[in-house]
Design a protein around this motif. Structure first.
Motif, PDB file in Angstrom:
ATOM      1  N   TYR A   1      34.191  72.225  65.502  1.00 35.42           N
ATOM      2  CA  TYR A   1      34.143  71.536  64.213  1.00 35.42           C
ATOM      3  C   TYR A   1      35.111  72.244  63.272  1.00 35.42           C
ATOM      4  CZ  TYR A   1      32.550  70.177  59.594  1.00 35.42           C
ATOM      5  OH  TYR A   1      32.509  69.729  58.301  1.00 35.42           O
TER       6      TYR A   1
ATOM      7  N   VAL B   1      37.478  71.879  59.407  1.00 35.48           N
ATOM      8  CA  VAL B   1      37.863  71.174  58.174  1.00 35.48           C
ATOM      9  C   VAL B   1      39.281  71.663  57.867  1.00 35.48           C
ATOM     10  CG1 VAL B   1      37.225  70.717  55.758  1.00 35.48           C
ATOM     11  CG2 VAL B   1      35.447  71.274  57.428  1.00 35.48           C
TER      12      VAL B   1
ATOM     13  N   ASN C   1      36.088  73.411  52.810  1.00 34.55           N
ATOM     14  CA  ASN C   1      34.905  73.769  52.041  1.00 34.55           C
ATOM     15  C   ASN C   1      34.237  74.898  52.825  1.00 34.55           C
ATOM     16  OD1 ASN C   1      32.583  73.885  50.548  1.00 34.55           O
ATOM     17  ND2 ASN C   1      31.765  71.911  51.192  1.00 34.55           N
TER      18      ASN C   1
ATOM     19  N   ASP D   1      37.035  67.151  60.484  1.00 40.21           N
ATOM     20  CA  ASP D   1      36.447  66.641  59.250  1.00 40.21           C
ATOM     21  C   ASP D   1      37.500  66.791  58.142  1.00 40.21           C
ATOM     22  OD1 ASP D   1      35.042  66.191  56.945  1.00 40.21           O
ATOM     23  OD2 ASP D   1      33.333  67.451  57.453  1.00 40.21           O
TER      24      ASP D   1
ATOM     25  N   ILE E   1      37.826  65.403  55.132  1.00 38.99           N
ATOM     26  CA  ILE E   1      37.290  64.746  53.942  1.00 38.99           C
ATOM     27  C   ILE E   1      38.070  65.067  52.655  1.00 38.99           C
ATOM     28  CG2 ILE E   1      35.605  66.584  53.507  1.00 38.99           C
ATOM     29  CD1 ILE E   1      33.590  64.412  52.764  1.00 38.99           C
ATOM     30  N   TYR E   2      38.766  66.231  52.634  1.00 38.00           N
ATOM     31  CA  TYR E   2      39.478  66.606  51.407  1.00 38.00           C
ATOM     32  C   TYR E   2      40.967  66.240  51.437  1.00 38.00           C
ATOM     33  CZ  TYR E   2      35.240  69.110  50.320  1.00 38.00           C
ATOM     34  OH  TYR E   2      33.933  69.397  50.052  1.00 38.00           O
TER      35      TYR E   2
ATOM     36  N   SER F   1      36.318  60.350  54.352  1.00 40.43           N
ATOM     37  CA  SER F   1      35.269  59.812  53.487  1.00 40.43           C
ATOM     38  C   SER F   1      35.838  59.592  52.092  1.00 40.43           C
ATOM     39  CB  SER F   1      34.120  60.825  53.441  1.00 40.43           C
ATOM     40  OG  SER F   1      33.274  60.583  52.352  1.00 40.43           O
TER      41      SER F   1
ATOM     42  N   SER G   1      33.858  60.079  49.581  1.00 38.65           N
ATOM     43  CA  SER G   1      32.905  60.824  48.748  1.00 38.65           C
ATOM     44  C   SER G   1      33.576  61.801  47.805  1.00 38.65           C
ATOM     45  CB  SER G   1      31.942  61.619  49.639  1.00 38.65           C
ATOM     46  OG  SER G   1      31.003  60.773  50.219  1.00 38.65           O
ATOM     47  N   LYS G   2      34.620  62.478  48.285  1.00 45.02           N
ATOM     48  CA  LYS G   2      35.241  63.514  47.457  1.00 45.02           C
ATOM     49  C   LYS G   2      36.359  62.942  46.597  1.00 45.02           C
ATOM     50  CE  LYS G   2      32.636  66.304  49.568  1.00 45.02           C
ATOM     51  NZ  LYS G   2      31.442  66.811  48.914  1.00 45.02           N
TER      52      LYS G   2
ATOM     53  N   ARG H   1      28.886  56.205  49.525  1.00 45.58           N
ATOM     54  CA  ARG H   1      28.494  56.453  50.919  1.00 45.58           C
ATOM     55  C   ARG H   1      29.418  55.699  51.873  1.00 45.58           C
ATOM     56  NH1 ARG H   1      27.502  60.453  50.282  1.00 45.58           N
ATOM     57  NH2 ARG H   1      26.730  60.735  52.381  1.00 45.58           N
TER      58      ARG H   1
HETATM   59  C1  LIG Z   1      33.575  69.359  54.723  1.00 49.48           C
HETATM   60  C2  LIG Z   1      32.584  68.308  54.292  1.00 49.48           C
HETATM   61  N1  LIG Z   1      32.273  67.311  55.141  1.00 49.48           N
HETATM   62  C3  LIG Z   1      31.376  66.348  54.779  1.00 49.48           C
HETATM   63  C4  LIG Z   1      30.747  66.364  53.551  1.00 49.48           C
HETATM   64  C5  LIG Z   1      29.774  65.264  53.215  1.00 49.48           C
HETATM   65  O1  LIG Z   1      30.468  64.086  52.928  1.00 49.48           O
HETATM   66  P1  LIG Z   1      29.779  62.674  52.583  1.00 49.48           P
HETATM   67  O2  LIG Z   1      29.352  62.721  51.151  1.00 49.48           O
HETATM   68  O3  LIG Z   1      30.843  61.673  52.836  1.00 49.48           O
HETATM   69  O4  LIG Z   1      28.606  62.539  53.502  1.00 49.48           O
HETATM   70  C6  LIG Z   1      31.028  67.404  52.651  1.00 49.48           C
HETATM   71  C7  LIG Z   1      30.361  67.453  51.359  1.00 49.48           C
HETATM   72  O5  LIG Z   1      30.256  68.448  50.686  1.00 49.48           O
HETATM   73  C8  LIG Z   1      31.983  68.398  53.036  1.00 49.48           C
HETATM   74  O6  LIG Z   1      32.325  69.396  52.208  1.00 49.48           O
END
Ligand SMILES: Cc1ncc(COP(=O)(O)O)c(C=O)c1O
Length: 261
Positions: free
Chosen positions: A34, A36, A41, A69, A71-72, A99, A101-102, A109
């Motif tokens: 896994y 990032v 984060n 992952d 996400i950022y 995602s 989300s950020k 969601r």
């Molecule tokens: C690296 C990472 N992945 C996933 C998530 C969660 O994302 P989501 O809100 O899309 O479920 C976070 C949230 O803090 C995160 O920092």
């Protein structure tokens, strides 16, 4: 759900440490990695292009699946974008996740995965058994926002503002935190990571800071074995520049008091 045993791998300024990753993969039963890779984060660190290649090569060598992952990724505040692991030659088995989300709004969601073959089908089944059906309305709203150029304009705005906020936080730390420490200089995302040379009672510091209206995430939260008690994660995206400055002044005072106790 079954608890998955974890093997932690250290991260430095260039991302995952490949030698330690190789050691971890060599341990029997390691099935996945896994990572990032962009503005991780909690550290804000980005994985260098050659490290990404190495991570993929090692994972393929040991037959492990990479879960990327990212996400950022859209919150790039400077520098050039680095290709995702999934897009590299040999990245077919990588599972890529993103995602909104950020970068847009956590409450939507809405996120996505890129995977193929049996793994993609298994993931679909797992998702279905988890929540039956994903909200289509929010997906349609996000799709329309992207198609009409709203997301691109939104990113331009938030990147500009987050860059100001990151720089304000780094500047305030540099000016006011006069105890020995190191801090990451993230090229994106929303967090930075502060490491202290002296041991710090994080619970005590948290309580003191909370009373002064400042919150942070203690470093211990981000280690599977609770190590690195003397580090903390600071978020630079949530508050305006003036609040960031005042928050760091107060936090620095609390840290100094805690260290001198
Ligand atoms: C690296 C990472 N992945 C996933 C998530 C969660 O994302 P989501 O809100 O899309 O479920 C976070 C949230 O803090 C995160 O920092």
């Amino acid at each position: 759900m079954r608890q998955i045993p974890m093997v932690p791998v250290p991260v430095d300024a260039g991302g995952i440490n490949p030698a330690r990753m190789a050691q971890a993969l060599a341990k029997e039963g390691v099935a996945g990695v896994y990572t990032v890779p962009s503005y991780q984060n909690p550290t804000g660190v980005s994985q260098l292009a050659r490290r990404r290649e190495k991570v993929l090569a090692l994972a393929n060598q040991y037959g492990a699946t990479v879960f990327e992952d990212d996400i950022y990724a859209d919150l790039r505040l400077g520098g050039r974008s680095i290709r995702p692991i999934k897009s590299l030659p040999g990245g077919e088995r990588v599972v890529y996740a993103g995602s909104f989300s950020k970068s847009l709004a956590p409450g939507l969601r809405v996120g996505f995965m890129v995977a193929s073959g049996k793994l993609a089908r298994d993931l679909l089944h797992f998702k279905e058994s988890h929540d039956i059906c994903t909200g289509r309305l929010t997906q349609a709203v996000v799709a329309a926002f992207i198609e009409r150029g709203g997301y691109r304009r939104h990113l331009m705005r938030v990147r500009r503002e987050y860059k100001r906020r990151r720089d304000a936080m780094l500047e305030a730390l540099h000016t006011h935190l006069d105890v020995p420490h190191r801090v990451t200089h993230p090229k994106g995302g929303m967090h930075l990571w502060v490491m202290f040379e002296s041991p710090l009672d994080m619970a005590g510091l948290e309580e003191m800071a909370e009373k002064r209206g400042v919150s942070f995430a203690p470093g211990t939260l981000f280690f599977t074995d609770g190590r690195r008690a003397s580090s903390l994660r600071l978020n630079f995206s949530a508050n305006p520049v003036e609040t960031i400055h005042e928050g760091i002044v107060r936090l620095a005072q609390c840290i100094k008091k805690e260290i001198m106790r």
